[in-house]
Design a protein around this motif. Structure first.
Motif, PDB file in Angstrom:
ATOM      1  N   ALA A  82       0.835  -1.210   0.000  1.00 13.35           N
ATOM      2  CA  ALA A  82       0.000   0.000   0.000  1.00 13.35           C
ATOM      3  C   ALA A  82       0.868   1.258   0.000  1.00 13.35           C
ATOM      4  O   ALA A  82       0.564   2.236  -0.686  1.00 13.35           O
ATOM      5  CB  ALA A  82      -0.935  -0.013   1.207  1.00 13.35           C
ATOM      6  N   PHE A  85       2.320   1.718  -3.415  1.00 12.75           N
ATOM      7  CA  PHE A  85       1.243   2.110  -4.325  1.00 12.75           C
ATOM      8  C   PHE A  85       0.879   3.580  -4.122  1.00 12.75           C
ATOM      9  O   PHE A  85       0.813   4.363  -5.074  1.00 12.75           O
ATOM     10  CB  PHE A  85       0.040   1.189  -4.055  1.00 12.75           C
ATOM     11  CG  PHE A  85      -1.241   1.556  -4.740  1.00 12.75           C
ATOM     12  CD1 PHE A  85      -1.263   2.162  -5.977  1.00 12.75           C
ATOM     13  CD2 PHE A  85      -2.463   1.263  -4.145  1.00 12.75           C
ATOM     14  CE1 PHE A  85      -2.467   2.475  -6.612  1.00 12.75           C
ATOM     15  CE2 PHE A  85      -3.668   1.579  -4.756  1.00 12.75           C
ATOM     16  CZ  PHE A  85      -3.657   2.190  -5.992  1.00 12.75           C
ATOM     17  N   ALA A  86       0.678   3.965  -2.847  1.00  7.89           N
ATOM     18  CA  ALA A  86       0.174   5.311  -2.562  1.00  7.89           C
ATOM     19  C   ALA A  86       1.277   6.365  -2.514  1.00  7.89           C
ATOM     20  O   ALA A  86       1.023   7.536  -2.793  1.00  7.89           O
ATOM     21  CB  ALA A  86      -0.579   5.291  -1.233  1.00  7.89           C
ATOM     22  N   PHE A  88       2.723   7.023   0.315  1.00  7.04           N
ATOM     23  CA  PHE A  88       2.736   7.459   1.720  1.00  7.04           C
ATOM     24  C   PHE A  88       2.346   6.253   2.586  1.00  7.04           C
ATOM     25  O   PHE A  88       1.784   5.279   2.075  1.00  7.04           O
ATOM     26  CB  PHE A  88       1.784   8.643   1.963  1.00  7.04           C
ATOM     27  CG  PHE A  88       0.402   8.477   1.403  1.00  7.04           C
ATOM     28  CD1 PHE A  88      -0.590   7.796   2.119  1.00  7.04           C
ATOM     29  CD2 PHE A  88       0.067   9.010   0.162  1.00  7.04           C
ATOM     30  CE1 PHE A  88      -1.872   7.658   1.605  1.00  7.04           C
ATOM     31  CE2 PHE A  88      -1.218   8.868  -0.357  1.00  7.04           C
ATOM     32  CZ  PHE A  88      -2.190   8.196   0.364  1.00  7.04           C
ATOM     33  N   VAL A  90       0.497   3.730   4.866  1.00  3.90           N
ATOM     34  CA  VAL A  90      -0.920   3.375   4.997  1.00  3.90           C
ATOM     35  C   VAL A  90      -1.043   2.320   6.111  1.00  3.90           C
ATOM     36  O   VAL A  90      -0.675   1.165   5.897  1.00  3.90           O
ATOM     37  CB  VAL A  90      -1.495   2.822   3.668  1.00  3.90           C
ATOM     38  CG1 VAL A  90      -2.970   2.496   3.817  1.00  3.90           C
ATOM     39  CG2 VAL A  90      -1.262   3.792   2.524  1.00  3.90           C
ATOM     40  N   ASP A  96      -7.851   3.684   4.130  1.00  2.00           N
ATOM     41  CA  ASP A  96      -7.000   3.761   2.935  1.00  2.00           C
ATOM     42  C   ASP A  96      -6.461   2.383   2.542  1.00  2.00           C
ATOM     43  O   ASP A  96      -6.231   2.111   1.362  1.00  2.00           O
ATOM     44  CB  ASP A  96      -5.816   4.714   3.170  1.00  2.00           C
ATOM     45  CG  ASP A  96      -6.222   6.170   2.964  1.00  2.00           C
ATOM     46  OD1 ASP A  96      -7.321   6.415   2.444  1.00  2.00           O
ATOM     47  OD2 ASP A  96      -5.424   7.056   3.344  1.00  2.00           O
ATOM     48  N   ASP A  99      -9.060   0.699   0.545  1.00  2.00           N
ATOM     49  CA  ASP A  99      -9.093   1.316  -0.786  1.00  2.00           C
ATOM     50  C   ASP A  99      -7.941   0.813  -1.648  1.00  2.00           C
ATOM     51  O   ASP A  99      -8.111   0.529  -2.839  1.00  2.00           O
ATOM     52  CB  ASP A  99      -8.991   2.846  -0.672  1.00  2.00           C
ATOM     53  CG  ASP A  99     -10.315   3.469  -0.277  1.00  2.00           C
ATOM     54  OD1 ASP A  99     -11.335   2.766  -0.314  1.00  2.00           O
ATOM     55  OD2 ASP A  99     -10.327   4.661   0.063  1.00  2.00           O
ATOM     56  N   ALA A 100      -6.750   0.735  -1.034  1.00  2.00           N
ATOM     57  CA  ALA A 100      -5.565   0.316  -1.791  1.00  2.00           C
ATOM     58  C   ALA A 100      -5.708  -1.128  -2.279  1.00  2.00           C
ATOM     59  O   ALA A 100      -5.451  -1.419  -3.451  1.00  2.00           O
ATOM     60  CB  ALA A 100      -4.315   0.463  -0.925  1.00  2.00           C
ATOM     61  N   GLU A 103      -8.305  -1.323  -4.985  1.00  2.00           N
ATOM     62  CA  GLU A 103      -7.784  -0.837  -6.272  1.00  2.00           C
ATOM     63  C   GLU A 103      -6.846  -1.848  -6.913  1.00  2.00           C
ATOM     64  O   GLU A 103      -6.888  -2.068  -8.122  1.00  2.00           O
ATOM     65  CB  GLU A 103      -7.053   0.497  -6.093  1.00  2.00           C
ATOM     66  CG  GLU A 103      -7.940   1.716  -6.190  1.00  2.00           C
ATOM     67  CD  GLU A 103      -8.755   1.794  -7.476  1.00  2.00           C
ATOM     68  OE1 GLU A 103      -8.264   1.415  -8.549  1.00  2.00           O
ATOM     69  OE2 GLU A 103      -9.914   2.246  -7.397  1.00  2.00           O
ATOM     70  N   ASN A 106      -8.929  -4.480  -8.321  1.00  2.00           N
ATOM     71  CA  ASN A 106      -9.609  -3.922  -9.498  1.00  2.00           C
ATOM     72  C   ASN A 106      -8.675  -3.905 -10.721  1.00  2.00           C
ATOM     73  O   ASN A 106      -9.073  -4.272 -11.832  1.00  2.00           O
ATOM     74  CB  ASN A 106     -10.077  -2.499  -9.146  1.00  2.00           C
ATOM     75  CG  ASN A 106     -10.929  -1.871 -10.214  1.00  2.00           C
ATOM     76  OD1 ASN A 106     -11.731  -2.551 -10.844  1.00  2.00           O
ATOM     77  ND2 ASN A 106     -10.768  -0.585 -10.424  1.00  2.00           N
ATOM     78  N   MET A 107      -7.429  -3.497 -10.482  1.00  2.00           N
ATOM     79  CA  MET A 107      -6.464  -3.439 -11.588  1.00  2.00           C
ATOM     80  C   MET A 107      -6.112  -4.844 -12.084  1.00  2.00           C
ATOM     81  O   MET A 107      -5.947  -5.056 -13.282  1.00  2.00           O
ATOM     82  CB  MET A 107      -5.195  -2.707 -11.147  1.00  2.00           C
ATOM     83  CG  MET A 107      -5.390  -1.212 -10.993  1.00  2.00           C
ATOM     84  SD  MET A 107      -3.832  -0.447 -10.553  1.00  2.00           S
ATOM     85  CE  MET A 107      -4.378   0.873  -9.517  1.00  2.00           C
ATOM     86  N   ILE A 127     -17.418  -3.642  -9.245  1.00  2.00           N
ATOM     87  CA  ILE A 127     -16.579  -2.832  -8.357  1.00  2.00           C
ATOM     88  C   ILE A 127     -16.053  -3.750  -7.242  1.00  2.00           C
ATOM     89  O   ILE A 127     -16.687  -4.752  -6.930  1.00  2.00           O
ATOM     90  CB  ILE A 127     -17.327  -1.604  -7.796  1.00  2.00           C
ATOM     91  CG1 ILE A 127     -18.618  -2.010  -7.100  1.00  2.00           C
ATOM     92  CG2 ILE A 127     -17.606  -0.604  -8.876  1.00  2.00           C
ATOM     93  CD1 ILE A 127     -19.314  -0.867  -6.416  1.00  2.00           C
TER      94      ILE A 127
END
Lengths: 169, 145
Positions: A82, A85-86, A88, A90, A96, A99-100, A103, A106-107, A127
């Motif tokens: 994470a 990826f971000a 920063f 996490v 977050d 979310d990471a 995502e 999802n990718m 989703i």
């Protein structure tokens, strides 16, 4: 999102093989591109594929073949992925993090969709859903688990898999 | 150049990444508002004035495609829209690009440099429009067209 669903939503042997192979390629490609981490297939690890704390992202693929893709990452590995990826830090318990991982899943599903398309398997993706827990085992009633793979990175192991209903021969 | 941008994504971390990347391009001074789905974005868009939209494709409640259709056809807005997408939705995006509903797109995962390359032409166009706004006649002609 508009979902088109064909009548053939069960996987043939060839489709199942294509999906399993494509998933491995999608995972390696996305983790490398997003987290700048090299992942490779490894033997199943009891603390990754079975017992232990994990965060799991799930995305459904619907169309010529209905499937569920999941990505399961133990806390120590998830924190590194994470952050990479971000850009920063996490914390594992933060929203977050969900979310990471959502995502990333999802990718991977998006990448898998393109690869399946090349194998003439058309699907749409949902989703992502993310949950976190202890001793989570990937299993779904009446769905046959094609593959639960284990990947090795320098930051630890993680798991990714694909569930689909297999067509009877 | 100041740009008031609306960033729409159901993932909070992706909104942060988009805003971070845009800031790192140093192509403009960005101010941001965020929306977590198309419905929230539509309400914010109606209430505010935005120079540019950055919109995810796959979202709950109202997805990105439905949102841009509402903005283009119902609200008749020509605000530049940049779609944020994965490889998996590129096929649907092409139609939106060809019909002019979307001005540009960013494929996840992205870098600040990649984002900069995509938005630089849009910012250039916006800057030129601000310097030389179209005449009343040209605006009328566009409306008739």
């Amino acid at each position: 999102m508009t979902m088109t669903k064909s009548t053939n939503t069960l996987g043939t042997e060839a489709q199942m093989d294509a999906a399993g192979k494509s998933l491995t390629e999608a995972v390696v490609s996305v983790i490398s591109a997003v987290c700048r981490v090299q992942a490779e297939l490894s033997a199943p690890q009891p603390d990754v594929n079975g017992a232990g704390e994990k965060i799991i992202g799930i995305v459904s693929l619907m169309g010529d073949m209905d499937m569920t893709v999941f990505l399961g990452i133990p806390p120590a590995t998830a924190v590194v992925f994470a952050a990479k990826f971000a850009g920063f830090a996490v914390p594992f318990e933060s929203p977050d993090m969900a979310d990471a991982v959502g995502e990333l899943t999802n990718m991977i599903a998006g990448d898998l969709k393109i690869r399946l398309d090349r194998c003439r398997i058309k699907v749409n993706i949902s989703i992502p859903t993310v949950f976190r827990g202890q001793d989570l085992i990937a299993t779904t009633p009446s769905w046959e688990l094609i593959n639960e793979l284990c990947f090795k990175t320098e930051y630890g192991h993680f798991t990714a898999g694909l569930c689909a209903k297999k067509k009877k021969p | 150049m100041n740009v008031n941008a609306l960033v729409i994504d159901d993932s909070g971390i992706m909104r942060k990444l988009v805003m971070k990347s845009l800031g790192e391009t140093r192509l403009a001074v960005f101010t941001f508002q965020e929306a977590k789905d198309g419905l929230e974005a539509l309400a914010l868009f109606k209430a505010g004035k935005f120079d540019m939209l950055f919109c995810d494709w796959n979202m709950p409640n109202m997805n990105g495609l439905d949102l841009i259709k509402r903005i283009r056809y119902e609200l008749k807005s020509k605000v530049p829209i940049v779609m944020i997408t994965t490889e998996g939705t590129m096929d649907k995006l092409e139609e939106a690009l060809n019909t002019g509903q979307v001005d540009s797109y960013i494929v996840k995962p992205f870098t600040a440099e990649g984002v900069g390359n995509k938005i630089a032409p849009l910012l250039q166009k916006m800057s030129e429009l601000k310097k030389n706004p179209p005449s009343v006649f040209a605006r009328l002609a566009a409306k008739v067209k």
